[in-house]
Design a protein around this motif. Structure first.
Motif, PDB file in Angstrom:
ATOM      1  N   LEU C  50      46.258  12.181  52.257  1.00  0.00           N
ATOM      2  CA  LEU C  50      46.182  12.686  53.445  1.00  0.00           C
ATOM      3  C   LEU C  50      44.581  12.038  53.865  1.00  0.00           C
ATOM      4  N   PHE C  53      44.605   8.666  54.935  1.00  0.00           N
ATOM      5  CA  PHE C  53      45.207   8.468  56.209  1.00  0.00           C
ATOM      6  C   PHE C  53      44.071   8.886  57.341  1.00  0.00           C
ATOM      7  N   LYS C  54      43.609  10.175  57.012  1.00  0.00           N
ATOM      8  CA  LYS C  54      42.418  10.635  57.934  1.00  0.00           C
ATOM      9  C   LYS C  54      41.451   9.544  58.055  1.00  0.00           C
ATOM     10  N   LYS C  88      58.208  14.286  53.303  1.00  0.00           N
ATOM     11  CA  LYS C  88      58.946  15.168  54.172  1.00  0.00           C
ATOM     12  C   LYS C  88      58.182  15.793  55.321  1.00  0.00           C
ATOM     13  N   ILE C  89      56.633  15.978  55.090  1.00  0.00           N
ATOM     14  CA  ILE C  89      56.070  16.471  56.044  1.00  0.00           C
ATOM     15  C   ILE C  89      55.050  15.611  56.949  1.00  0.00           C
ATOM     16  N   PRO C  91      55.454  13.381  58.974  1.00  0.00           N
ATOM     17  CA  PRO C  91      55.874  13.049  60.329  1.00  0.00           C
ATOM     18  C   PRO C  91      55.472  14.023  61.375  1.00  0.00           C
ATOM     19  N   ASP C  92      55.113  15.387  60.605  1.00  0.00           N
ATOM     20  CA  ASP C  92      54.499  16.330  61.605  1.00  0.00           C
ATOM     21  C   ASP C  92      53.125  16.312  61.667  1.00  0.00           C
ATOM     22  N   PHE C  93      52.621  15.234  60.813  1.00  0.00           N
ATOM     23  CA  PHE C  93      51.284  14.786  61.326  1.00  0.00           C
ATOM     24  C   PHE C  93      51.246  13.578  61.816  1.00  0.00           C
ATOM     25  N   GLY C  94      52.123  13.138  62.354  1.00  0.00           N
ATOM     26  CA  GLY C  94      52.217  11.802  63.177  1.00  0.00           C
ATOM     27  C   GLY C  94      52.256  10.739  62.427  1.00  0.00           C
ATOM     28  N   ILE C  95      52.552  10.664  61.524  1.00  0.00           N
ATOM     29  CA  ILE C  95      52.584   9.617  60.281  1.00  0.00           C
ATOM     30  C   ILE C  95      53.922   9.423  59.928  1.00  0.00           C
ATOM     31  N   ASP C  96      54.365   8.202  60.167  1.00  0.00           N
ATOM     32  CA  ASP C  96      55.837   7.585  59.694  1.00  0.00           C
ATOM     33  C   ASP C  96      55.799   7.746  57.931  1.00  0.00           C
TER      34      ASP C  96
END
Lengths: 323, 293, 133, 149, 654
Positions: C50, C53-54, C88-89, C91-96
């Motif tokens: 994460l 990505f951040k 699984k989660i 996409p909820d953070f806007g990441i494909d």
């Protein structure tokens, strides 16, 4: 010693935090003994202009509960920050975004649509949405602007202390009050709660090598009251959640939902819980493991129930959608 | 009465009526109806091996669509070639949804889309798994005592592995059936050798060669007749004995039988359902000698 | 052309050594990734992913030993579980979730590594820059 | 040039294969791989396909040699062979292959290359009547399906 | 504040050809905490290392990044150099700008900017690295050898001869393993028993060797230097101290139709038996399943005839506990059974046998007393077909690997067969002949030249019974012709496989096996006799198919490794282990199952999880699993990862 000047405010929250002050019962008198309350909208009649009239740094302590959801929340946070010597993020919403921050996993448009158009009880044939400003014959009236994102307090203003919980238990509040009164304050930036995670306080029995064979939701099992809830297949956030509540939920057979936020050195409570969970899912069989993982309903909502504004990544709908 | 969808195919409706009729009647005696598909077409006889020849799979898939339309999930067939073509096409589209979509595109004008859920079974599999050889044994009224039979599977019942109804190298399903009918199955190492198949059209000599090898091996191992499940194997082994005679002067005169004919006899049905007049080598003398007819 | 930025977490024993093999074999691949080595892929914490990505990564690749072949016996199985859950989660953070890839690359599979890097880079190029960083 | 007279008939001599990297793995090769779905270079020349082939005696090129010729880029030799027509798709080679590759599919692929150019082996119109009447339908159809376009 | 030195290596043109090393050094010199940066042609050379040492001493560097080739090559070199200059070796990191940069990229500008990024991330890592000391562990100077075949015997003897005590565990009643079953050995054709038996006797007589036959390892715990082993000594129902090995009991035992394991089912044995006459120990065991006394309660003949009263029907399995410092795995191989081959008749053809059965047939002490007689009717076979690669090199149906020894033993079989049956004809079907070994190729050629063994290049497609013959359908691919042989006997060179239960043993030991059950070595080239798990060494065919000389060589190698381990006062263990901050640990125990080595334990008193540093191999799985942040890994901390990630993603301004 002069009496402390205390302020309390609620932003985007349910009101439970304010009520939690009353949970101190007779100890409330102790608080009142030590402090004069200068601002507490839920209990007493104050106007914003009363706050505006204060000198900067007038309040010794401001207990701020609730997340920042709209322009009014933000305005008050900034205003109170200016007027307070010590700012305390009080409760999970102020500290991590809390339940309101679950909205961060969807969009403002969808929320408005749901609230003003598609719920069963809605009667809004013109599809009117509330507007920040509306022209009326009497002139223009404004209401606070509803933000697309829910922020925790420290995203908006600097915060000295955090008292987590949904709501914070009375004991913690008393600890904080005592610390303030006696001047034995921990270093700024501290969280007033336990150092370890919840498992430290948890009375349930754990096996030597915890393993999960399937994931269940709370309504699907009646926990046996003795064995670690995680091992019974319930997602208990205990291992990734700061202690300090005395395992209140566990004692009534509910798994921890994580309202105390991450432990001291952890950046992201949800990710850490995910990692822990994945480490005890029966993992010698790839297919079985995937099956267990996929059986988890609303993983994000479970892992970030209170941390929607506190994750490493800022939650943003599906990729490509506008924030 | 149990009902199962049945696809006879072109040959069973023509030259191999003995196979078709004996099968229907025996199954009836066992309490099963072979319910012929109301509409059917040629399956194409061979499963196309070229990866891009999707049009060749339309015919077999259409048959599966017809089965699906009846609300059935199983389709049985007797001819080895039909079985193989249907089975392989079915496996292919079950494995490759992309191809299924393309084939459905062809068929969907006239028929429904195939969902990929029909199972293709050879009748032997039904006899073994759904009815059970032990149950068949109980229903045998005229045990085929003293008859020594070699089972001949040919290529397509056991190869490739995906389509095999039994062990690839050492199938026993037909031998087990023979034993449960009271006859004696003899082991024949040539049981899965190829008979020369469609070369019978262009090159009778090679087929005669292959047939002779298979027939002589069966005789060597003590067989009095060969049992088969394929009209083409049947033809190559039966009719081509004529060519063997022409070529080598050897008259083997070994009767070739369909397993369903034996089943019919065992179940006490009359020889008329077996249509022995369609055989080149008449099996009746052998059967009479064993007092079976 | 959009040049995606990638973080590649390799385990020391298989994928890192496989990458070394690609090097000694002078195979060429696209330079978009920076490699961070750990002893085992199971050291890669979801927080690290994460965080990557951040900080603006367009893609994160995790390379570990093949199933059953992990230097640490079961480490890669843990990694698999964690990555599967994280995907699984995401996409909820806007990441494909396709921006997070896990590949088993052994010490002998230099060629596979090259293929993985190149195709992943190409895929990320096709996905374009992340909208929210 | 004068040669001494021989008292035996000389056999046809073998030509040398002139190999070229241009043909190895070329377009035709790729087409064959695509049509058959098999990887030709997986063959390790153990010979078990040939050993089990019922039609080996009717083939001018042994089954394992087909793989080898394709690996060497000699597709023309394969295309011109008797073997591709002799193959019956009985799948004996495939089930015994230690590498799990199926020669029947390769044979079909090469046949397809030819019949798609109208280079049919069998002309359906020229099959004698007595054969048409004699053989089962499946024999005729499969023969035409395999040996013509 | 840290003072970090960065040293960029040109590696001749290997790096400098694609990466602008000067620019790298310049770019890094202004980076945070970098106190020194320079480049040099060959950093690993003596002058290069001296540059490093000099800079450490003169500038008082606290950390070092060497931007050069892969750390697998020179990490140790520079760590040692740093140590010489007084810098803790764990404050040295390598930035791999050769294998993972200059060699894999063409574009000079891109490669240079990537190299800078790589170096920066490593600077960040060094900033977070702590100086560490290796962990010291006491050693129990006693070894356990599992398996009493030739490898185990050799390893045990070598270790014992170096003066260390050895425990040798063998699950069969006698040591000797498969080698004891062999007739003669290639390429010299000396008799297997004759060279093996003296070694077996040596084992039984050696003062440093404790032999446990008919015993199995039940459980292993602990770690390198300090293993605790439980050995189950199976009840033999014979008091081995009293027994004199006279053999009277076996002679008189009425239960005689029991298939002999040693003869691979080609002969019978009694219910009380020694597997073969030269067995060590030469004392019998009772096979309970087939013993009339145990099955019916009647009989007891053996007890009656025993003159020393050694028979004890009441004997129980016995557990022995031992402390050892290291373990040699020498569990050997199995042969893929004939009954598993579909195309070869699923074992239904009696005259199709495997190579080990043929060995017994050839052996003078075997069931046929060395005469070649086929199993079906006892006739001397005149046409014998040997099929190589039966199950080997067959990824589709059996095993993809080459069993390695079959080419040689088949040539030997053909040769020995001809020695016994002069008018017989051997044929060998092969795919390739692999005779790479001293005098091996010559041996095969001899078999062809002198014994007229016909070698046919091709794999047999199918064999079937045809009357009293076995029809072999093959191909000679050199001729392109099909070949059929009506054989009297067929010998399959069946694939060599791992022991069928090697996975279970591996689990007990916590050692890794490959997908076929062979034990995995730590490094295929440089650490071929060590297991991944510390303290385990691999000898013989337990690791991969091997012939006798190779097995013996590897066994001696393990002995050298074991004695080297025992030679020091302490063992040194890498300190890149997991750590626990007890004040933060809540004792949730999620780290415990994450650890494959059992290094994470729960301390019931303190209610925290601890790390057993000696068992910890430093994978970091528990660190990621720990949700409280109490567990970190030395020099792989979360903080280091965060810094490295940010640095790697920073826009570099080059």
């Amino acid at each position: 010693m002069a009496k402390l000047k205390l302020g309390m405010y609620w932003a985007a929250t349910c009101g439970g935090c304010d009520v939690s002050v009353l949970d101190t019962h007779e100890r409330l008198l102790k608080i009142v003994e030590a402090a004069d309350i200068y601002f507490w909208p839920i209990a007493m009649d104050f106007k914003y202009k009363d706050v505006e009239a204060m000198e900067d740094g007038f309040l010794d302590v401001c207990l701020f509960n609730g997340a920042i959801r709209n322009s009014e929340n933000e305005h008050l946070a900034k205003l109170l920050r200016k007027k307070s010597k010590v700012m305390v993020a009080y409760g999970a919403c102020a500290a991590f975004g809390g339940i309101p921050a679950l909205a961060n996993f969807t969009t403002r448009e969808k929320i408005l649509e749901k609230a003003y158009k598609t719920t069963v009880s809605t009667d809004n044939p013109q599809g009117v949405y509330p507007q920040p400003s509306t022209k009326m014959p009497e002139g223009e009236i404004t209401i606070p602007e509803f933000y697309n994102h829910v922020y925790k307090l420290s995203d908006i203003v600097p915060v000295e202390y955090t008292i987590p919980g949904c709501p914070p238990p009375a004991d913690l509040l008393m600890t904080a009050v005592e610390a303030i009164v006696t001047g034995k304050l921990p270093p700024a930036g501290s969280t007033i709660a336990g150092e370890k995670t919840l498992c430290d306080e948890c009375p349930l029995e754990k096996s030597e090598k915890p393993v999960i064979n399937d994931i269940k939701r709370p309504f699907q099992v009646i926990p046996d009251g003795k064995k670690c809830l995680l091992e019974q297949g319930l997602i208990c956030m205990g291992p990734a959640t700061r202690s300090g509540c005395g395992a209140a939920c566990i004692k009534v057979n509910m798994p921890c939902r994580g309202c105390f936020g991450p432990a001291k050195d952890i950046k992201d409570q949800g990710a850490k819980m995910l990692s822990a969970l994945a480490s005890i899912v029966k993992f010698d069989d790839e297919q079985k493991a995937d099956q267990i993982i996929n059986s988890m309903v609303d993983a994000t909502g479970t892992l970030y129930r209170f941390g929607g504004a506190n994750a490493i990544l800022s939650p943003r709908r599906t990729e490509g959608e506008k924030p | 009465m149990n009902k199962i969808s049945y696809y006879p195919g072109c040959t069973l409706s023509n030259t191999a009526k003995n196979f078709d009729l004996s099968a229907r009647e025996s199954m009836k005696a066992l309490g099963w109806e072979l319910d012929e598909l109301p509409r059917w077409n040629c399956c194409g006889t061979v499963y196309s091996l070229a990866s891009d020849n999707l049009i060749n799979h339309v015919a077999p898939i259409r048959l599966l669509v017809h089965t699906q339309e009846l609300g059935r999930d199983k389709l049985t067939t007797l001819c080895s070639m039909c079985y193989h073509t249907l089975k392989m096409s079915n496996l292919m589209v079950q494995k490759d949804r992309d191809k299924l979509e393309k084939i459905n595109f062809f068929t969907k004008d006239k028929d429904a889309e195939y969902k990929g859920r029909v199972e293709v079974l050879h009748l032997l599999e039904i006899l073994k798994n759904d009815i059970g050889f032990a149950n068949i044994k109980e229903k045998i009224s005229r045990p085929l005592k003293g008859l020594k039979l070699a089972s001949y599977y040919g290529c397509l019942l056991t190869r490739p592995k995906a389509a095999a109804i039994d062990d690839v190298e050492m199938p026993t399903i037909m031998g087990d059936l023979i034993n449960s009918l009271g006859a004696q199955a003899v082991y024949d190492p040539c049981l899965t050798e190829c008979c020369g198949s469609y070369h019978t059209v262009m090159d009778q000599e090679v087929v005669a060669d292959k047939a002779e090898r298979i027939i002589s091996s069966a005789i060597k191992n003590g067989a009095e007749a060969i049992v088969t499940s394929c009209p083409l194997c049947f033809f190559n082994l039966d009719e081509r004995q004529k060519n063997i005679l022409e070529k080598t002067g050897k008259a083997y005169d070994l009767p070739i039988l369909y397993f369903t004919q034996l089943l019919a006899l065992g179940l006490g049905l009359g020889p008329e359902v077996c249509k022995f007049d369609l055989h080149h080598i008449d099996p009746r003398p052998l059967l009479k000698a064993k007092s079976i007819i | 052309m959009f040049e995606p930025k990638m973080i590649c977490f390799y385990c020391k024993w298989c994928t890192y050594t496989g990458a070394d093999l690609a090097g000694t074999s002078r195979m060429k691949y696209l330079p978009n990734g920076v490699v961070l080595k750990s002893m085992c892929s199971s050291r890669i914490d979801p927080q690290h992913i994460l965080e990557a990505f951040k900080k603006g990564a367009d893609g994160v690749l995790i390379g570990g030993c093949h199933y059953g072949d992990c230097h640490y016996v079961t480490g890669n199985q843990l990694t698999h579980n964690r990555v599967a859950m994280l995907q699984k989660i995401l996409p909820d953070f806007g990441i494909d979730p396709h921006r997070l890839r896990i590949e088993w690359i052994s010490a002998a599979e230099g060629a596979k590594l090259v293929k993985v890097i190149n195709t992943f880079t190409e895929d990320l190029r096709a996905m374009g820059p992340r909208r929210s960083k | 040039m004068a040669n001494a007279p021989l008292n035996y008939t000389p056999v046809e001599t073998n030509d040398t294969l002139q190999l070229s990297g241009d043909r190895i793995g070329d377009r035709i090769f790729l087409k064959i791989e695509e049509l058959s779905g098999e990887k030709v270079f997986r063959c390790m020349q153990c010979g078990s396909c040939s050993a089990g082939c019922p039609m080996h005696d009717r083939m001018d090129i042994a089954p394992n040699q087909i793989w080898k010729l394709l690996q060497m880029g000699e597709h023309e030799k394969v295309k011109n062979s008797e073997s591709i027509w002799a193959c019956l798709s009985c799948f004996t080679c495939g089930v015994r292959c230690p590498k799990g590759i199926d020669l029947a599919k390769v044979m079909e692929a090469v046949r397809q290359l030819l019949v798609r150019k109208r280079l049919d082996r069998v002309d359906g119109n020229k099959i004698p009547k007595e054969i048409l009447e004699e053989v089962p339908q499946i024999a005729l159809i499969s023969c035409l399906r395999k040996q013509s376009g | 504040m840290e003072k970090i030195g960065v040293f960029v290596c040109h590696c001749g043109l290997n790096i400098a050809g694609t990466v602008d090393v000067k620019k790298v050094a310049e770019a890094i010199s202004g980076y945070r905490d970098v106190a020194h940066a320079e480049e040099y042609k060959y950093m690993c050379s003596d002058p290069g290392q001296n540059l490093v040492i000099k800079a450490i001493k003169e500038k008082g560097l606290t950390g070092l990044v060497v931007a050069a080739c892969s750390p697998t090559l020179h990490e140790t070199t520079f760590r040692k150099a740093a140590q010489r200059a007084g810098l803790n070796p764990y404050k040295v990191e390598i930035a791999n700008i050769r294998e993972q940069c200059s060699w894999v990229h063409d574009d000079k500008a891109l490669a240079t900017s990537k190299a800078i990024k790589i170096v920066r991330t490593m600077v960040e890592k060094v900033r977070g690295d702590s100086p560490l000391e290796t962990i010291k562990v006491d050693v129990t100077k006693k070894a356990l050898v599992i398996g009493g075949g030739i490898s185990g015997i050799q390893a045990a003897l070598d270790i014992a001869n170096s003066g260390y005590p050895v425990i040798l565990v063998e699950r069969q009643p006698s040591i000797g393993g498969h080698m004891a079953q062999l007739s003669e050995t290639f390429p010299t054709l000396d008799c297997s028993q004759c060279i093996l038996t003296p070694k077996m006797v040596d084992v039984s007589k050696h003062p440093n060797i404790t032999l446990h036959t008919y015993s199995e390892v039940e459980d292993v715990s602990g770690y390198v230097g300090n293993f605790k082993v439980r050995i189950k000594k199976k009840a033999a129902y014979v008091d081995r101290d009293k027994c004199t090995g006279c053999g009277l009991c076996s002679e008189k035992c009425p239960s005689k139709n029991n298939s002999s394991e040693f003869e691979r089912g080609m002969a019978f044995r009694k219910a009380i038996y020694t597997p073969f006459p030269q067995a060590v120990p030469n004392k019998p065991v009772i096979d309970r399943e087939n013993c009339t006394y145990f099955q019916t309660g009647k009989c007891g003949v053996c007890a009656k005839v025993c003159t020393v009263g050694a028979i004890n029907y009441e004997q129980q399995d016995e557990m022995i506990e031992e402390q050892v410092g290291s373990i040699v795995i020498a569990t050997g191989y199995e042969v893929h059974p004939v009954s598993k081959f579909a195309e070869y008749g699923y074992g239904t053809i009696p005259d199709v046998i495997d190579g080990l059965q043929f060995e017994r047939m050839l052996s003078a002490s075997g069931p046929t007393e060395g005469e070649v007689k086929r199993p079906s009717d006892g006739k001397t076979p005149k046409e014998v077909v040997f099929i190589q690669c039966a199950g080997s090199r067959d990824p589709e149906k059996y095993f993809p690997y080459c069993s390695k020894i079959c080419c040689m033993y088949t040539a030997k079989h053909a040769k020995l067969y001809k020695h016994k049956v002069h008018d017989g004809q051997p044929y060998v079907f092969y795919i390739d002949i692999r005779a790479g070994g001293k005098k091996y190729e010559e041996f095969v050629q001899q078999a062809i030249e002198e014994e007229k063994v016909v070698y046919l290049r091709g794999k047999v497609s199918r064999i079937y019974r045809d009357g009293d013959k076995v029809m072999v359908c093959g191909e000679d691919t050199l001729l392109g012709k099909k070949v059929e042989i009506a054989a009297d006997l067929v010998v399959l060179a069946s694939a060599i496989t791992a022991q069928t239960d090697s996975r279970e043993l591996a689990q007990k030991l916590k050692a890794a096996v490959d997908e076929f059950g062979f034990f995995s070595e730590a490094h295929p080239k440089l650490r071929p006799v060590e297991s991944n798990t510390g303290g385990f060494f691999l000898a013989g065919a337990a690791q991969a198919p091997k012939d006798i000389p190779e097995a013996v060589a590897q066994a001696s190698a393990t002995a050298a490794k074991v004695t080297a381990l025992f030679s020091g006062k302490y063992l040194e263990h890498e300190p890149i282990v997991a750590t626990v901050v007890e004040d933060l640990c809540s004792g949730c125990r999620i780290c415990v199952p994450a650890c494959p080595y059992g290094a994470r334990e729960y301390d019931k008193e303190k209610k925290v999880a601890r790390v057993n540093e000696v068992l910890c191999e430093g994978c970091g799985a528990c660190v990621s699993a720990c949700a409280s942040g109490a567990t970190q890994q030395n020099n792989f901390s979360d903080q280091q990862f965060y810094e490295m990630i940010s640095t790697a993603l920073e826009e570099s301004n080059v």
